[in-house]
Write an enzyme that holds these catalytic residues in place. Sequence first.
Site, short mmCIF file in Angstrom:
data_model
loop_
_atom_site.label_atom_id
_atom_site.label_comp_id
_atom_site.label_asym_id
_atom_site.label_seq_id
_atom_site.Cartn_x
_atom_site.Cartn_y
_atom_site.Cartn_z
N CYS A 277 -39.78 11.83 104.55
CA CYS A 277 -38.41 12.11 104.10
C CYS A 277 -38.18 11.93 102.59
O CYS A 277 -37.53 12.77 101.97
CB CYS A 277 -37.39 11.31 104.91
N ARG A 306 -49.70 4.78 108.90
CA ARG A 306 -49.01 3.53 109.22
C ARG A 306 -50.04 2.50 109.69
O ARG A 306 -50.93 2.82 110.47
CB ARG A 306 -47.94 3.76 110.28
N GLN A 324 -46.85 14.40 111.55
CA GLN A 324 -45.53 14.57 112.15
C GLN A 324 -45.08 16.02 112.05
O GLN A 324 -45.27 16.66 111.01
CB GLN A 324 -44.51 13.68 111.45
N ASP A 326 -42.34 17.33 111.22
CA ASP A 326 -41.14 16.81 110.58
C ASP A 326 -40.24 17.93 110.08
O ASP A 326 -40.73 19.01 109.71
CB ASP A 326 -41.54 15.95 109.38
N HIS A 328 -36.17 18.29 107.91
CA HIS A 328 -34.91 17.70 107.44
C HIS A 328 -33.90 18.80 107.20
O HIS A 328 -34.24 19.87 106.68
CB HIS A 328 -35.14 16.88 106.16
N LYS A 408 -28.30 8.83 116.71
CA LYS A 408 -29.43 9.71 116.98
C LYS A 408 -29.46 10.13 118.44
O LYS A 408 -28.83 9.51 119.30
CB LYS A 408 -30.75 9.02 116.65
N HIS A 454 -32.74 13.91 110.07
CA HIS A 454 -34.18 13.90 110.34
C HIS A 454 -34.39 14.54 111.72
O HIS A 454 -33.63 14.27 112.65
CB HIS A 454 -34.73 12.47 110.41
#
Length: 577
Positions: A277, A306, A324, A326, A328, A408, A454
């Site tokens: 992000c 991670r 990911q 991902d 946005h 969320k 997200h």
Amino acid sequence: MDSIDVMRHSAAHVMAAAVCQLFKDVKLDIGPSTEEGFYYDFDLEHRLAPEDFPKIEEEIRALIGAALPFVRREVSREEAAALFAGQPYKLARLADIPEGEAVSLYTCGAFTDLCRGPHVATTAEIGAVKLMAVAGSYYRGDEKNPMLQRLYGMADVSQEALDAALARIEEAKRRDHRKLGRELELFSISDDVGPGLAHWHPKGARIRVAIEDYWRREHFRAGYEMVFTPHVGRAKLWETSGHLGFYRDSMFPSMGVAEGEGSHASVEQYFVKPMNCPFHIQVYKTRRYSYRDLPLRWAELGTVYRYEKEGVRHGLLRVRGFTQDDAHIFCTPAQIEGEIRFTVNFALRILRRFGFTDITAYLSTRPEKAVGLPERWEQATRSLESALQAEGIAFQVDEGGGAFYGPKIDLKIKDALGRPWQLGTIQFDFNLPERFKLTYIGEDGQEHQPYMVHRALLGSLERFFGILIEHYGGAFPAWLAPEQVRVLPITAGQIEYARGIESKLREADVRVTVDADNEKLGAKIRRAQLEKVPYMLVVGGRDAEAGVVSVRSREAGDQGAMTLEAFQGLFQAALQA
């Protein structure tokens, strides 16, 4: 607590009583219920092993048959401390009980435990029990603490129900993605490279490419644009985002990089990214946006890192490096409800394409400590709820369960064995736009802060792939299979004809190989079945003369002889299934 959970928790106490009767100097920690059973953590000199299970189970059955009552009583802290004087873990758990809260004990026969309960009335209400495994477990989950022995058991209301649960477990073992990943040569994890870092083998990579191609195509069709961002960033970026303050323990150590020369030389600290992000935000900040430019939907298959510790890593389901899916979304307040409904619909369509039809949602709302204006929280939560209602998807509300930075939706699927998995998430963020001072120019000509959402659909490619392997048991549908067609010449005389078929299918983008080994046809068919190839094209002398192929389906068996064009029509239909 559900009645079956109460029964399983009671079974944990009975198991602990049995262990204490059979072994000396047992120190006890805790014994909760689990989804299908229970466990108890012990500290004892004897190293528990499967060879001990029969005698422990015999003792458990005796205690159940005795119909011993579970007797609850409340005591003072001093009484409890005296009772558990030789039990250091119990004394530590006693100290955890808040002042003013009751200290309760449960006694069953000669066994007494510190427990808030509840329990069944007597041991006779405990159904069928079976011990499953023993494993090491750090006390309180901290690797700095002593290693205890965690003894796992299963319990159900009847032997029939337990047998069914055990059968599910056996099927889950058969489908284990680590086992199938090795057998089907899909992926590996090498200790020489590092734990939790996956290697995608050619067959696994074929599936990944199919997933990515579909993912990108659908995103472009849905009005998304793709971005690509770096794998590392300066410490200052992660300070601004808050990751160094809130997420540092899950990040890999920093790298000191010398920059500049002479009097301008310095050492900058860089971190490999745990999330994408902040990088997408940097793209946003490169220019000014008007309300007319919004919404912006930016997606990336971005690899993040991670520092997952030992004990939580698990095959592809929990790794240290993963990609990911991902995205946005940056939009205005007026656009948010439409964007959320569009996103929920998009997520459901993607998940259903991969064969997941049992999908539920969890809506998490504003916690006590939260950033962002209350009216923005209210609008964001309302948009999430109305999107779920409009799509007719069942959902539960987790009051106060949202992150401090926004409400969320989490989407959960059930696989072929009925096991739930959390995949997609749609997460508002009122924190990062403020930290990075994001703005757009509104209709009034003034600067306003955009909404930022997200969004992930599959979660990560590694974890999703692991789930897919287990969902399909390695027998992927034709559109995902790494090898879609295998041509099987009966003798060496048909190899040239088989190569011609291979060439034509490959030109049509079919993933195809020829098994040219000098083996009998039966052996070739068995190998293709074991390797879970969806279609086999058998070609003998008569097939070659007639210009046809004899088609075998992985599921349906012999489909008869047909022209290659006819097979391609059948195959194209299978790709859409």
